[in-house]
Design a protein around this motif. Structure first.
Motif, PDB file in Angstrom:
ATOM      1  N   LEU A  55     -40.213 -40.870  33.978  1.00 16.60           N
ATOM      2  CA  LEU A  55     -38.992 -40.361  34.618  1.00 16.60           C
ATOM      3  C   LEU A  55     -39.033 -38.836  34.703  1.00 16.60           C
ATOM      4  N   ALA A  56     -39.565 -38.197  33.667  1.00 11.29           N
ATOM      5  CA  ALA A  56     -39.737 -36.739  33.704  1.00 11.29           C
ATOM      6  C   ALA A  56     -40.725 -36.347  34.795  1.00 11.29           C
ATOM      7  N   GLN A  57     -41.787 -37.128  34.938  1.00 14.57           N
ATOM      8  CA  GLN A  57     -42.778 -36.844  35.981  1.00 14.57           C
ATOM      9  C   GLN A  57     -42.178 -37.019  37.376  1.00 14.57           C
ATOM     10  N   ALA A  58     -41.296 -38.011  37.534  1.00 14.73           N
ATOM     11  CA  ALA A  58     -40.623 -38.196  38.826  1.00 14.73           C
ATOM     12  C   ALA A  58     -39.738 -36.994  39.131  1.00 14.73           C
ATOM     13  N   LEU A  59     -39.029 -36.489  38.135  1.00 19.70           N
ATOM     14  CA  LEU A  59     -38.222 -35.277  38.324  1.00 19.70           C
ATOM     15  C   LEU A  59     -39.098 -34.105  38.743  1.00 19.70           C
ATOM     16  N   ASP A  60     -40.200 -33.913  38.035  1.00 22.43           N
ATOM     17  CA  ASP A  60     -41.109 -32.801  38.304  1.00 22.43           C
ATOM     18  C   ASP A  60     -41.672 -32.878  39.723  1.00 22.43           C
ATOM     19  N   ASN A  61     -42.133 -34.053  40.099  1.00 28.65           N
ATOM     20  CA  ASN A  61     -42.710 -34.232  41.439  1.00 28.65           C
ATOM     21  C   ASN A  61     -41.675 -34.004  42.533  1.00 28.65           C
ATOM     22  N   ALA A  62     -40.467 -34.508  42.331  1.00 25.88           N
ATOM     23  CA  ALA A  62     -39.409 -34.320  43.328  1.00 25.88           C
ATOM     24  C   ALA A  62     -39.014 -32.854  43.427  1.00 25.88           C
ATOM     25  N   GLY A  63     -38.873 -32.194  42.289  1.00 19.93           N
ATOM     26  CA  GLY A  63     -38.524 -30.773  42.295  1.00 19.93           C
ATOM     27  C   GLY A  63     -39.561 -29.930  43.014  1.00 19.93           C
ATOM     28  N   LYS A  64     -40.817 -30.232  42.769  1.00 27.72           N
ATOM     29  CA  LYS A  64     -41.895 -29.512  43.456  1.00 27.72           C
ATOM     30  C   LYS A  64     -41.877 -29.807  44.954  1.00 27.72           C
ATOM     31  N   GLN A  65     -41.619 -31.061  45.314  1.00 30.81           N
ATOM     32  CA  GLN A  65     -41.583 -31.443  46.724  1.00 30.81           C
ATOM     33  C   GLN A  65     -40.526 -30.649  47.487  1.00 30.81           C
ATOM     34  N   VAL A  66     -39.356 -30.458  46.896  1.00 30.20           N
ATOM     35  CA  VAL A  66     -38.285 -29.739  47.598  1.00 30.20           C
ATOM     36  C   VAL A  66     -38.361 -28.231  47.365  1.00 30.20           C
ATOM     37  N   GLY A  67     -39.239 -27.787  46.462  1.00 29.54           N
ATOM     38  CA  GLY A  67     -39.510 -26.360  46.301  1.00 29.54           C
ATOM     39  C   GLY A  67     -38.614 -25.596  45.343  1.00 29.54           C
ATOM     40  N   VAL A  68     -37.928 -26.295  44.427  1.00 30.01           N
ATOM     41  CA  VAL A  68     -37.061 -25.577  43.489  1.00 30.01           C
ATOM     42  C   VAL A  68     -37.871 -24.975  42.350  1.00 30.01           C
ATOM     43  N   ASN A  69     -37.257 -24.033  41.649  1.00 31.52           N
ATOM     44  CA  ASN A  69     -37.914 -23.398  40.509  1.00 31.52           C
ATOM     45  C   ASN A  69     -37.816 -24.245  39.237  1.00 31.52           C
ATOM     46  N   PHE A  70     -36.678 -24.911  39.067  1.00 29.03           N
ATOM     47  CA  PHE A  70     -36.442 -25.722  37.873  1.00 29.03           C
ATOM     48  C   PHE A  70     -35.649 -26.965  38.232  1.00 29.03           C
ATOM     49  N   ILE A  71     -35.820 -28.014  37.406  1.00 24.97           N
ATOM     50  CA  ILE A  71     -34.976 -29.196  37.529  1.00 24.97           C
ATOM     51  C   ILE A  71     -34.567 -29.602  36.112  1.00 24.97           C
ATOM     52  N   GLY A  72     -33.281 -29.587  35.890  1.00 28.00           N
ATOM     53  CA  GLY A  72     -32.741 -29.921  34.580  1.00 28.00           C
ATOM     54  C   GLY A  72     -32.108 -31.293  34.590  1.00 28.00           C
ATOM     55  N   GLY A  73     -32.049 -31.894  33.412  1.00 25.03           N
ATOM     56  CA  GLY A  73     -31.421 -33.195  33.296  1.00 25.03           C
ATOM     57  C   GLY A  73     -32.235 -34.180  32.482  1.00 25.03           C
ATOM     58  N   PHE A  74     -33.402 -33.768  32.013  1.00 25.56           N
ATOM     59  CA  PHE A  74     -34.117 -34.625  31.075  1.00 25.56           C
ATOM     60  C   PHE A  74     -33.391 -34.437  29.751  1.00 25.56           C
ATOM     61  N   SER A  75     -32.214 -35.074  29.673  1.00 20.25           N
ATOM     62  CA  SER A  75     -31.228 -34.719  28.663  1.00 20.25           C
ATOM     63  C   SER A  75     -30.557 -35.922  28.028  1.00 20.25           C
ATOM     64  N   ALA A  76     -29.912 -35.635  26.877  1.00 12.76           N
ATOM     65  CA  ALA A  76     -29.129 -36.633  26.160  1.00 12.76           C
ATOM     66  C   ALA A  76     -27.920 -35.957  25.533  1.00 12.76           C
ATOM     67  N   LEU A  77     -26.847 -36.720  25.404  1.00 16.01           N
ATOM     68  CA  LEU A  77     -25.618 -36.247  24.766  1.00 16.01           C
ATOM     69  C   LEU A  77     -25.403 -37.120  23.540  1.00 16.01           C
ATOM     70  N   VAL A  78     -25.679 -36.586  22.346  1.00 16.46           N
ATOM     71  CA  VAL A  78     -25.644 -37.419  21.145  1.00 16.46           C
ATOM     72  C   VAL A  78     -24.585 -36.971  20.140  1.00 16.46           C
ATOM     73  N   ASP A  79     -23.624 -36.192  20.575  1.00 19.32           N
ATOM     74  CA  ASP A  79     -22.601 -35.733  19.634  1.00 19.32           C
ATOM     75  C   ASP A  79     -21.773 -36.895  19.084  1.00 19.32           C
ATOM     76  N   LYS A  80     -21.667 -37.990  19.817  1.00 27.78           N
ATOM     77  CA  LYS A  80     -20.913 -39.169  19.360  1.00 27.78           C
ATOM     78  C   LYS A  80     -21.833 -40.249  18.785  1.00 27.78           C
ATOM     79  N   GLY A  81     -23.098 -39.959  18.667  1.00 26.23           N
ATOM     80  CA  GLY A  81     -24.056 -40.936  18.163  1.00 26.23           C
ATOM     81  C   GLY A  81     -25.117 -41.237  19.199  1.00 26.23           C
ATOM     82  N   TYR A  82     -26.100 -42.002  18.769  1.00 26.63           N
ATOM     83  CA  TYR A  82     -27.243 -42.323  19.610  1.00 26.63           C
ATOM     84  C   TYR A  82     -27.070 -43.656  20.338  1.00 26.63           C
TER      85      TYR A  82
END
Length: 193
Positions: free
Chosen positions: A97-124
Motif C-alpha cells: 500500500l505504501a508502494q502504491a502511494l509512492d508510485n501514484a505520487g510520482k506519477q502525478v508529480g508531487v513532492n510528498f504523499i502523506g497518509g501512511f498513518s495510524a491513529l492509536v490514541d484510543k487503542g490499537y
C-alpha cells in the motif's frame, strides 16, 4: 483591480530579499472506498484514485505560482490513514500500500504523499498494528511517502504502549535507511494532539 507601484515593489522585495514563498499546497483525498480483501486490488484502487483525483494538482499549483508571482515550494497529497483502508485486506503486510502511494505520487508529480498513518490514541486495531509494523520497511522502499502515528490526545490521553513501540519504530526506520542519511525516520512523525 489596480495595483499601486509601492505594493508591487514591496511584493517583489518580499520575494527576492525576504524569500517569500508558499511552503506547501496539499490536496486531501479520501481512500475509504478503496478497501478490498485482496491487497493487490486495494493497492491498485489506491493508485488509480490518486492518479485520477490529483492529475492536475501540480499544473494547478504551477499556474497559481505564475498568476501570483509567488513560488510554491512543495505540492503534496494527504490521504485517509492507510491503517483504516488496509483493515479490509486479508494481508498483514501493508508495504504494498505504501508502494502504491509512492508510485501514484510520482506519477502525478508531487513532492510528498502523506497518509501512511495510524491513529492509536484510543487503542490499537488490527490495521493500526499492521501499519506500524510496516513503517520501517515502507519508508525504506519508498521515496516520497511520509508516515505518522498519533499516540495521544488531550481528550483520550496517551497510549504509552504506542509511545514505546514508536520509539522502536523510529530506530528501525533509521537503521533501514542508514545508507541514505537515515531518511526513513525523517519521513516519520509521532505526535500527540
Amino acid at each position: 483591480m489596480l495595483f499601486n507601484t509601492d505594493d508591487i515593489l514591496e511584493t517583489t522585495r518580499m520575494i527576492t530579499q525576504n524569500k517569500l514563498d508558499v511552503r506547501t499546497i496539499t490536496m486531501g483525498i479520501s481512500l475509504r472506498d478503496c478497501g478490498h480483501p485482496d491487497i493487490k486490488v486495494t493497492a491498485h484502487k489506491i493508485y488509480d484514485k490518486i492518479c485520477r483525483k490529483a492529475e492536475h494538482l501540480v499544473k494547478t499549483g504551477e499556474d497559481i505560482e505564475v498568476e501570483l508571482g509567488v513560488p510554491i515550494i512543495n505540492k503534496r497529497i494527504s490521504v485517509t490513514p492507510i491503517s483504516m483502508v488496509g483493515e479490509s485486506c486479508d494481508s498483514n503486510d501493508y508495504v504494498p500500500l505504501a508502494q502504491a502511494l509512492d508510485n501514484a505520487g510520482k506519477q502525478v508529480g508531487v513532492n510528498f504523499i502523506g497518509g501512511f498513518s495510524a491513529l492509536v490514541d484510543k487503542g490499537y486495531t488490527k490495521g493500526d498494528r499492521n501499519l506500524i509494523a510496516a513503517i520501517p520497511e515502507a519508508l525504506a522502499v519508498t521515496d516520497i511517502v511520509c508516515s505518522s502515528v498519533s499516540v495521544g490526545s488531550t481528550k483520550c490521553g496517551i497510549n504509552m504502549d504506542a509511545v514505546k513501540q514508536m520509539g522502536e519504530v523510529v530506530k528501525a526506520a533509521a537503521e533501514r535507511t542508514a545508507d541514505r542519511d537515515a531518511i526513513g525516520c525523517a519521513k516519520l512523525v509521532v505526535f500527540c494532539n
